[in-house]
Write a protein that holds these residues in place. Structure first.
Motif, PDB file in Angstrom:
ATOM      1  N   SER A   1       0.816  -1.211   0.000  1.00  0.00           N
ATOM      2  CA  SER A   1       0.000   0.000   0.000  1.00  0.00           C
ATOM      3  C   SER A   1       0.852   1.264   0.000  1.00  0.00           C
ATOM      4  CB  SER A   1      -0.946   0.013   1.202  1.00  0.00           C
ATOM      5  OG  SER A   1      -0.221  -0.059   2.421  1.00  0.00           O
ATOM      6  N   SER A   2       2.150   1.126   0.289  1.00  0.00           N
ATOM      7  CA  SER A   2       3.055   2.283   0.233  1.00  0.00           C
ATOM      8  C   SER A   2       3.169   2.848  -1.176  1.00  0.00           C
ATOM      9  CB  SER A   2       4.438   1.901   0.757  1.00  0.00           C
ATOM     10  OG  SER A   2       4.983   0.812   0.035  1.00  0.00           O
ATOM     11  N   VAL A   3       2.689   2.112  -2.179  1.00  0.00           N
ATOM     12  CA  VAL A   3       2.612   2.655  -3.537  1.00  0.00           C
ATOM     13  C   VAL A   3       1.743   3.910  -3.542  1.00  0.00           C
ATOM     14  CG1 VAL A   3       1.626   2.207  -5.830  1.00  0.00           C
ATOM     15  CG2 VAL A   3       3.081   0.485  -4.733  1.00  0.00           C
ATOM     16  N   ARG A   4       0.725   3.941  -2.680  1.00  0.00           N
ATOM     17  CA  ARG A   4      -0.215   5.061  -2.659  1.00  0.00           C
ATOM     18  C   ARG A   4      -0.139   5.913  -1.402  1.00  0.00           C
ATOM     19  NH1 ARG A   4      -5.620   2.153  -5.274  1.00  0.00           N
ATOM     20  NH2 ARG A   4      -4.733   1.901  -7.365  1.00  0.00           N
ATOM     21  N   VAL A   5       0.183   5.294  -0.272  1.00  0.00           N
ATOM     22  CA  VAL A   5       0.208   6.011   0.999  1.00  0.00           C
ATOM     23  C   VAL A   5       1.437   5.576   1.790  1.00  0.00           C
ATOM     24  CG1 VAL A   5      -1.028   6.493   3.148  1.00  0.00           C
ATOM     25  CG2 VAL A   5      -2.325   6.050   1.054  1.00  0.00           C
ATOM     26  N   PRO A   6       2.326   6.496   2.187  1.00  0.00           N
ATOM     27  CA  PRO A   6       3.493   6.107   2.981  1.00  0.00           C
ATOM     28  C   PRO A   6       3.089   5.424   4.278  1.00  0.00           C
ATOM     29  CG  PRO A   6       3.735   8.344   2.166  1.00  0.00           C
ATOM     30  CD  PRO A   6       2.322   7.937   1.868  1.00  0.00           C
ATOM     31  N   LEU A   7       3.877   4.421   4.671  1.00  0.00           N
ATOM     32  CA  LEU A   7       3.591   3.640   5.866  1.00  0.00           C
ATOM     33  C   LEU A   7       4.540   4.027   6.990  1.00  0.00           C
ATOM     34  CD1 LEU A   7       3.213   0.168   4.113  1.00  0.00           C
ATOM     35  CD2 LEU A   7       1.372   1.683   4.863  1.00  0.00           C
ATOM     36  N   ALA A   8       4.018   4.153   8.194  1.00  0.00           N
ATOM     37  CA  ALA A   8       4.839   4.491   9.350  1.00  0.00           C
ATOM     38  C   ALA A   8       5.837   3.369   9.628  1.00  0.00           C
ATOM     39  CB  ALA A   8       3.952   4.706  10.578  1.00  0.00           C
ATOM     40  N   GLU A   9       7.060   3.739   9.933  1.00  0.00           N
ATOM     41  CA  GLU A   9       8.106   2.803  10.343  1.00  0.00           C
ATOM     42  C   GLU A   9       8.509   1.817   9.247  1.00  0.00           C
ATOM     43  OE1 GLU A   9       9.662   2.920  13.331  1.00  0.00           O
ATOM     44  OE2 GLU A   9       8.429   4.617  13.959  1.00  0.00           O
ATOM     45  N   LEU A  10       8.199   2.120   7.990  1.00  0.00           N
ATOM     46  CA  LEU A  10       8.597   1.244   6.882  1.00  0.00           C
ATOM     47  C   LEU A  10       9.213   2.095   5.773  1.00  0.00           C
ATOM     48  CD1 LEU A  10       5.644  -1.314   6.756  1.00  0.00           C
ATOM     49  CD2 LEU A  10       8.020  -1.816   7.332  1.00  0.00           C
ATOM     50  N   ALA A  11      10.333   2.711   6.084  1.00  0.00           N
ATOM     51  CA  ALA A  11      10.973   3.640   5.149  1.00  0.00           C
ATOM     52  C   ALA A  11      11.378   2.964   3.849  1.00  0.00           C
ATOM     53  CB  ALA A  11      12.198   4.275   5.814  1.00  0.00           C
ATOM     54  N   VAL A  12      11.918   1.752   3.945  1.00  0.00           N
ATOM     55  CA  VAL A  12      12.381   1.070   2.731  1.00  0.00           C
ATOM     56  C   VAL A  12      11.201   0.766   1.808  1.00  0.00           C
ATOM     57  CG1 VAL A  12      13.504  -1.000   1.831  1.00  0.00           C
ATOM     58  CG2 VAL A  12      14.426   0.129   3.866  1.00  0.00           C
ATOM     59  N   SER A  13      10.101   0.320   2.375  1.00  0.00           N
ATOM     60  CA  SER A  13       8.892   0.078   1.581  1.00  0.00           C
ATOM     61  C   SER A  13       8.431   1.361   0.899  1.00  0.00           C
ATOM     62  CB  SER A  13       7.778  -0.476   2.473  1.00  0.00           C
ATOM     63  OG  SER A  13       6.571  -0.642   1.752  1.00  0.00           O
ATOM     64  N   ASN A  14       8.433   2.464   1.639  1.00  0.00           N
ATOM     65  CA  ASN A  14       8.002   3.746   1.073  1.00  0.00           C
ATOM     66  C   ASN A  14       8.929   4.215  -0.042  1.00  0.00           C
ATOM     67  OD1 ASN A  14       5.941   3.805   2.978  1.00  0.00           O
ATOM     68  ND2 ASN A  14       7.139   4.998   4.435  1.00  0.00           N
ATOM     69  N   GLY A  15      10.200   3.842   0.055  1.00  0.00           N
ATOM     70  CA  GLY A  15      11.153   4.273  -0.952  1.00  0.00           C
ATOM     71  C   GLY A  15      11.146   3.424  -2.205  1.00  0.00           C
ATOM     72  N   LEU A  16      10.978   2.099  -2.051  1.00  0.00           N
ATOM     73  CA  LEU A  16      11.171   1.194  -3.188  1.00  0.00           C
ATOM     74  C   LEU A  16       9.887   0.831  -3.937  1.00  0.00           C
ATOM     75  CD1 LEU A  16      13.867  -1.298  -1.841  1.00  0.00           C
ATOM     76  CD2 LEU A  16      14.170   0.873  -3.040  1.00  0.00           C
ATOM     77  N   PHE A  17       8.791   0.610  -3.223  1.00  0.00           N
ATOM     78  CA  PHE A  17       7.598   0.111  -3.909  1.00  0.00           C
ATOM     79  C   PHE A  17       6.959   1.127  -4.855  1.00  0.00           C
ATOM     80  CE2 PHE A  17       7.407  -3.230  -0.489  1.00  0.00           C
ATOM     81  CZ  PHE A  17       7.626  -4.289  -1.352  1.00  0.00           C
ATOM     82  N   PRO A  18       6.912   2.414  -4.529  1.00  0.00           N
ATOM     83  CA  PRO A  18       6.407   3.359  -5.535  1.00  0.00           C
ATOM     84  C   PRO A  18       7.239   3.345  -6.822  1.00  0.00           C
ATOM     85  CG  PRO A  18       6.372   4.376  -3.376  1.00  0.00           C
ATOM     86  CD  PRO A  18       7.135   3.091  -3.224  1.00  0.00           C
ATOM     87  N   GLY A  19       8.553   3.156  -6.673  1.00  0.00           N
ATOM     88  CA  GLY A  19       9.396   3.056  -7.863  1.00  0.00           C
ATOM     89  C   GLY A  19       9.071   1.830  -8.692  1.00  0.00           C
ATOM     90  N   LEU A  20       8.830   0.710  -8.019  1.00  0.00           N
ATOM     91  CA  LEU A  20       8.457  -0.508  -8.751  1.00  0.00           C
ATOM     92  C   LEU A  20       7.118  -0.335  -9.459  1.00  0.00           C
ATOM     93  CD1 LEU A  20       9.481  -3.506  -6.459  1.00  0.00           C
ATOM     94  CD2 LEU A  20      10.288  -3.018  -8.780  1.00  0.00           C
ATOM     95  N   ALA A  21       6.197   0.390  -8.828  1.00  0.00           N
ATOM     96  CA  ALA A  21       4.914   0.657  -9.488  1.00  0.00           C
ATOM     97  C   ALA A  21       5.128   1.430 -10.781  1.00  0.00           C
ATOM     98  CB  ALA A  21       3.987   1.431  -8.549  1.00  0.00           C
ATOM     99  N   GLY A  22       6.065   2.373 -10.769  1.00  0.00           N
ATOM    100  CA  GLY A  22       6.387   3.098 -11.995  1.00  0.00           C
ATOM    101  C   GLY A  22       6.966   2.191 -13.058  1.00  0.00           C
ATOM    102  N   VAL A  23       7.785   1.240 -12.648  1.00  0.00           N
ATOM    103  CA  VAL A  23       8.347   0.270 -13.594  1.00  0.00           C
ATOM    104  C   VAL A  23       7.233  -0.572 -14.214  1.00  0.00           C
ATOM    105  CG1 VAL A  23       9.805  -1.791 -13.798  1.00  0.00           C
ATOM    106  CG2 VAL A  23      10.614   0.185 -12.487  1.00  0.00           C
ATOM    107  N   VAL A  24       6.272  -0.993 -13.375  1.00  0.00           N
ATOM    108  CA  VAL A  24       5.152  -1.782 -13.886  1.00  0.00           C
ATOM    109  C   VAL A  24       4.396  -1.006 -14.962  1.00  0.00           C
ATOM    110  CG1 VAL A  24       2.923  -2.819 -13.292  1.00  0.00           C
ATOM    111  CG2 VAL A  24       4.887  -3.150 -11.786  1.00  0.00           C
ATOM    112  N   LYS A  25       4.148   0.278 -14.719  1.00  0.00           N
ATOM    113  CA  LYS A  25       3.429   1.086 -15.707  1.00  0.00           C
ATOM    114  C   LYS A  25       4.223   1.195 -17.008  1.00  0.00           C
ATOM    115  CE  LYS A  25       0.076   3.216 -15.096  1.00  0.00           C
ATOM    116  NZ  LYS A  25      -1.365   2.882 -15.321  1.00  0.00           N
TER     117      LYS A  25
END
Length: 295
Positions: A183-207
């Motif tokens: 869900s960090s693709v759409r909303v940053p998650l507390a205490e999960l910095a790596v998820s917030n940094g990497l998953f939105p980028g992967l979503a861009g790759v998927v597109k």
């Protein structure tokens, strides 16, 4: 019958055998072959289970032989699926993994129709408390490993599609790849910095991949699970106290007022991988009980 929304219908399995399903949908998964990385447990295993139940064949991968072998045994225990499951010890961070997995599918089953790329969870921590090494390790396995696999799979699936776009038949559409994101693709998650940094980028790759590979008939999608009751989620809950109490508290913030079951995630994954979802590409599909408030 596997592959039919009848006795094997996902809707029947969801609400009970008393339901008489007359929709007649066929996912066209019978004898199709899919790679499932991270398939030895959690969401990857749930997807593999759903694919096999619908008549598909799977090649599981995981970094440890014992867990990969155990997962393969579990999939073949409850059904005559011994000819439908293979497993490979492989780490997504290894540059040789994509070719090894594709070769395993071709050698064992003679074809490959797609993949579920489960990249695993990211370590907890804030930006300030997450050291460089944690970022590097996660980038290699979570981000670059997934990109490398998709980059290798794309041309392979396109070559097998025979110009899948525009065939006029759902059963003859091209390959499909799903990235298990967060869900960090759409909303940053507390205490999960790596998820917030990497998953939105992967979503861009998927597109981007959906755009690049669409003309060949190959589809690329992301799936966004939230609070699915896996061991990984229980471990995260335990960081905040008693996991059962945390689950009850967090369930109150979910519109459906409960955590999702792995099988519910697996059914969505099987649908998205199947030709029944032939006009869905470049999408981010939540499996979240309504948790993601962003539109």
């Amino acid at each position: 019958m596997p592959g039919k929304l009848g006795y094997g219908c996902p809707l029947v399995r969801l609400v009970g055998p008393a339901l008489s399903c007359r929709c007649g949908m066929d996912l066209h998964l019978r004898d199709r072959v899919y790679l499932v990385t991270g398939g030895s447990r959690g969401l990857g295993f749930a997807a593999a289970e759903a694919l096999v139940a619908e008549g598909g064949r799977v090649v599981l991968s995981g970094p440890h032989e014992a867990s990969a072998a155990a997962a393969g045994a579990r999939l073949t225990r409850d059904a005559p699926a011994d000819d439908r499951v293979a497993w490979v010890v492989a780490d997504n961070a290894d540059a040789a993994t994509p070719d090894r997995l594709i070769a395993a599918a071709e050698d064992r089953f003679g074809r490959l129709d797609g993949a579920l790329v489960s990249v695993g969870g990211t370590p907890p921590g804030t930006v300030a408390t997450t050291p460089d090494e944690a970022w590097r390790t996660a980038f290699e396995s979570v981000f670059l490993g997934a990109v490398r696999l998709a980059r290798t799979l794309g041309p392979h699936l396109a070559g097998n599609n025979g110009g899948g776009a525009g065939t006029g038949s759902i059963a003859r559409t091209g390959g499909s790849v799903i990235f298990v994101l967060a869900s960090s693709v759409r909303v940053p998650l507390a205490e999960l910095a790596v998820s917030n940094g990497l998953f939105p980028g992967l979503a861009g790759v998927v597109k981007m991949l959906a755009e690049e590979l669409g003309p060949s008939g190959t589809r690329m999608n992301g799936i966004l699970p939230v609070r699915i009751a896996t061991e990984r989620v229980r471990q995260l809950d335990a960081l905040s106290g008693d996991p059962d109490e945390v689950r009850a508290r967090k369930s109150e913030d979910i519109p459906l007022r409960r955590y999702g079951e792995p099988a519910e995630f697996g059914r969505v994954a099987a649908f998205l991988l199947s030709p029944a979802a032939s006009y869905i590409t470049g999408a981010m599909i939540p499996v979240d009980g309504g948790s993601i408030r962003a539109i």
